[in-house]
Design a protein around this motif. Structure first.
Motif, PDB file in Angstrom:
ATOM      1  N   SER A 158       0.824  -1.214   0.000  1.00 16.82           N
ATOM      2  CA  SER A 158       0.000   0.000   0.000  1.00 16.82           C
ATOM      3  C   SER A 158       0.855   1.260   0.000  1.00 16.82           C
ATOM      4  O   SER A 158       1.950   1.291   0.581  1.00 16.82           O
ATOM      5  CB  SER A 158      -0.937   0.017   1.208  1.00 16.82           C
ATOM      6  N   TYR A 159       0.327   2.269  -0.653  1.00 11.09           N
ATOM      7  CA  TYR A 159       0.937   3.603  -0.685  1.00 11.09           C
ATOM      8  C   TYR A 159      -0.179   4.631  -0.579  1.00 11.09           C
ATOM      9  O   TYR A 159      -1.245   4.470  -1.191  1.00 11.09           O
ATOM     10  CB  TYR A 159       1.704   3.841  -1.985  1.00 11.09           C
ATOM     11  N   TYR A 160       0.095   5.715   0.167  1.00  8.45           N
ATOM     12  CA  TYR A 160      -0.860   6.816   0.281  1.00  8.45           C
ATOM     13  C   TYR A 160      -0.278   8.055  -0.395  1.00  8.45           C
ATOM     14  O   TYR A 160       0.852   8.458  -0.111  1.00  8.45           O
ATOM     15  CB  TYR A 160      -1.150   7.134   1.752  1.00  8.45           C
ATOM     16  N   SER A 161      -1.064   8.658  -1.259  1.00  5.78           N
ATOM     17  CA  SER A 161      -0.618   9.843  -1.989  1.00  5.78           C
ATOM     18  C   SER A 161      -0.838  11.118  -1.166  1.00  5.78           C
ATOM     19  O   SER A 161      -1.682  11.166  -0.270  1.00  5.78           O
ATOM     20  CB  SER A 161      -1.379   9.949  -3.317  1.00  5.78           C
ATOM     21  N   ILE A 220       6.486   1.891  -7.134  1.00  5.70           N
ATOM     22  CA  ILE A 220       5.204   1.522  -7.742  1.00  5.70           C
ATOM     23  C   ILE A 220       5.398   1.112  -9.200  1.00  5.70           C
ATOM     24  O   ILE A 220       4.725   0.212  -9.703  1.00  5.70           O
ATOM     25  CB  ILE A 220       4.202   2.678  -7.604  1.00  5.70           C
ATOM     26  N   ARG A 221       6.330   1.757  -9.874  1.00  6.97           N
ATOM     27  CA  ARG A 221       6.573   1.448 -11.286  1.00  6.97           C
ATOM     28  C   ARG A 221       7.107   0.030 -11.483  1.00  6.97           C
ATOM     29  O   ARG A 221       6.994  -0.542 -12.565  1.00  6.97           O
ATOM     30  CB  ARG A 221       7.559   2.451 -11.884  1.00  6.97           C
ATOM     31  N   HIS A 222       7.699  -0.524 -10.428  1.00  6.46           N
ATOM     32  CA  HIS A 222       8.297  -1.855 -10.542  1.00  6.46           C
ATOM     33  C   HIS A 222       7.412  -2.956  -9.956  1.00  6.46           C
ATOM     34  O   HIS A 222       7.793  -4.125  -9.969  1.00  6.46           O
ATOM     35  CB  HIS A 222       9.655  -1.866  -9.837  1.00  6.46           C
ATOM     36  N   TRP A 223       6.236  -2.574  -9.458  1.00  3.16           N
ATOM     37  CA  TRP A 223       5.337  -3.573  -8.869  1.00  3.16           C
ATOM     38  C   TRP A 223       4.787  -4.491  -9.941  1.00  3.16           C
ATOM     39  O   TRP A 223       4.465  -4.075 -11.054  1.00  3.16           O
ATOM     40  CB  TRP A 223       4.194  -2.873  -8.139  1.00  3.16           C
ATOM     41  N   ARG A 224       4.648  -5.771  -9.592  1.00  6.34           N
ATOM     42  CA  ARG A 224       3.991  -6.752 -10.454  1.00  6.34           C
ATOM     43  C   ARG A 224       3.093  -7.607  -9.567  1.00  6.34           C
ATOM     44  O   ARG A 224       3.502  -8.015  -8.474  1.00  6.34           O
ATOM     45  CB  ARG A 224       5.011  -7.655 -11.168  1.00  6.34           C
ATOM     46  N   GLY A 225       1.870  -7.884 -10.007  1.00  5.54           N
ATOM     47  CA  GLY A 225       0.984  -8.675  -9.167  1.00  5.54           C
ATOM     48  C   GLY A 225      -0.350  -8.929  -9.824  1.00  5.54           C
ATOM     49  O   GLY A 225      -0.472  -8.900 -11.057  1.00  5.54           O
ATOM     50  N   ASP A 226      -1.360  -9.148  -8.992  1.00  6.45           N
ATOM     51  CA  ASP A 226      -2.680  -9.539  -9.500  1.00  6.45           C
ATOM     52  C   ASP A 226      -3.640  -8.365  -9.665  1.00  6.45           C
ATOM     53  O   ASP A 226      -4.238  -8.191 -10.725  1.00  6.45           O
ATOM     54  CB  ASP A 226      -3.297 -10.583  -8.554  1.00  6.45           C
ATOM     55  N   TYR A 227      -3.809  -7.574  -8.606  1.00  5.49           N
ATOM     56  CA  TYR A 227      -4.793  -6.500  -8.647  1.00  5.49           C
ATOM     57  C   TYR A 227      -4.184  -5.159  -8.220  1.00  5.49           C
ATOM     58  O   TYR A 227      -3.357  -5.108  -7.300  1.00  5.49           O
ATOM     59  CB  TYR A 227      -5.960  -6.778  -7.698  1.00  5.49           C
ATOM     60  N   ILE A 228      -4.618  -4.098  -8.871  1.00  2.23           N
ATOM     61  CA  ILE A 228      -4.402  -2.733  -8.376  1.00  2.23           C
ATOM     62  C   ILE A 228      -5.764  -2.197  -7.974  1.00  2.23           C
ATOM     63  O   ILE A 228      -6.733  -2.281  -8.744  1.00  2.23           O
ATOM     64  CB  ILE A 228      -3.784  -1.814  -9.438  1.00  2.23           C
ATOM     65  N   ILE A 229      -5.840  -1.659  -6.757  1.00  2.00           N
ATOM     66  CA  ILE A 229      -7.060  -1.006  -6.282  1.00  2.00           C
ATOM     67  C   ILE A 229      -6.702   0.425  -5.920  1.00  2.00           C
ATOM     68  O   ILE A 229      -5.941   0.668  -4.989  1.00  2.00           O
ATOM     69  CB  ILE A 229      -7.664  -1.730  -5.068  1.00  2.00           C
ATOM     70  N   SER A 230      -7.222   1.367  -6.676  1.00  2.04           N
ATOM     71  CA  SER A 230      -6.970   2.789  -6.439  1.00  2.04           C
ATOM     72  C   SER A 230      -8.202   3.397  -5.786  1.00  2.04           C
ATOM     73  O   SER A 230      -9.308   3.312  -6.327  1.00  2.04           O
ATOM     74  CB  SER A 230      -6.665   3.492  -7.764  1.00  2.04           C
ATOM     75  N   TYR A 231      -7.993   4.018  -4.626  1.00  4.57           N
ATOM     76  CA  TYR A 231      -9.116   4.541  -3.853  1.00  4.57           C
ATOM     77  C   TYR A 231      -8.795   5.969  -3.423  1.00  4.57           C
ATOM     78  O   TYR A 231      -8.033   6.198  -2.490  1.00  4.57           O
ATOM     79  CB  TYR A 231      -9.370   3.652  -2.631  1.00  4.57           C
ATOM     80  N   LEU A 232      -9.333   6.940  -4.153  1.00  5.90           N
ATOM     81  CA  LEU A 232      -9.085   8.363  -3.898  1.00  5.90           C
ATOM     82  C   LEU A 232      -7.613   8.735  -4.068  1.00  5.90           C
ATOM     83  O   LEU A 232      -7.157   9.744  -3.529  1.00  5.90           O
ATOM     84  CB  LEU A 232      -9.559   8.771  -2.492  1.00  5.90           C
ATOM     85  N   CYS A 233      -6.877   7.938  -4.804  1.00 10.43           N
ATOM     86  CA  CYS A 233      -5.450   8.204  -5.009  1.00 10.43           C
ATOM     87  C   CYS A 233      -5.261   9.414  -5.922  1.00 10.43           C
ATOM     88  O   CYS A 233      -5.995   9.581  -6.905  1.00 10.43           O
ATOM     89  CB  CYS A 233      -4.780   6.971  -5.613  1.00 10.43           C
TER      90      CYS A 233
END
Length: 222
Positions: free
Chosen positions: A36-39, A49-62
């Protein structure tokens, strides 16, 4: 034995927001591998974040706009929760709804795309607006409905169900920062009605519309 899902999730939220905290906790309670990261205003997106690899991205008020490569790094899906109905993509969404005296408003969940607030819509949660609404009251109600929408959509991921496909579409291009800045300006040549609409739409705490007189800008006190 943990019942948490093994899917990896990148959760992106907004700092100092209780609704983001609740959304993140729900994700962490149900997925084993959560990053997780908070903007914050004025702070760039972390390079990690640019190097993340995975299943889901969930953006919430980012507040960050993700590169296409990052969106595509989510193998199973990248979804965003937008605090507005599809009538108001982009910045200043609630402000424009107030300016328009819209009869209803809402929150939207959609697939992320290279252009903000343009991906295919998953689900929309609508509610009525009232003549007494201002920026503060509309934001509060929007965040509450958006959290309910979040629980409904993410619960489908947890249950292994396919995400719904909404028949709704974005009704206009996303509004820009320049357009929003222009909405915050009132001038002596405007009608009383126009001034009242702009004041209602943009007055929020320390943020107030400005008065343009002969090219000079003055803060309006309301």
């Amino acid at each position: 034995m943990s019942n948490k899902l093994t899917d990896s999730v990148l959760f992106l939220g907004k700092k100092d927001d209780i609704y983001c905290d609740r959304a993140l906790k729900f994700v962490e309670d149900n997925f084993k591998n959560v990053t997780s990261y908070y903007s914050e205003w004025g702070k760039p997106m972390p390079e990690d974040i640019r190097h993340w690899r995975g299943d889901y991205i969930i953006s919430y008020l980012c507040r960050w706009v993700l590169p296409v490569a990052t969106i595509e790094a989510a193998e199973k899906g990248a979804i965003n929760f937008h605090p507005a109905s599809p009538d108001y993509p982009g910045i200043g969404c609630n402000n424009y709804a107030l300016y328009d005296n819209a009869p209803e408003y809402g929150a939207t969940c959609h697939h992320m795309a290279g252009r903000v607030d343009s991906g295919k819509i998953i689900a929309v949660k609508r509610f009525p607006m009232f003549a007494t609404d201002d920026v503060s009251s509309l934001l509060q109600r929007t965040y509450e409905f958006q959290l309910v929408l979040f629980y409904e959509v993410v619960s489908k991921l947890i249950d292994g169900q396919p995400l719904p496909e909404s028949p709704e579409i974005w009704t206009r291009p996303p509004r820009t920062r320049q357009e929003f800045n222009e909405l915050m300006i009132v001038s002596p040549d405007m009608t009383d009605e126009e001034v009242a609409r702009r004041v209602r739409a943009t007055s929020y705490g320390i943020f107030q519309p400005t008065v343009d007189i002969g090219g000079f800008r003055f803060e309006l006190k309301v």
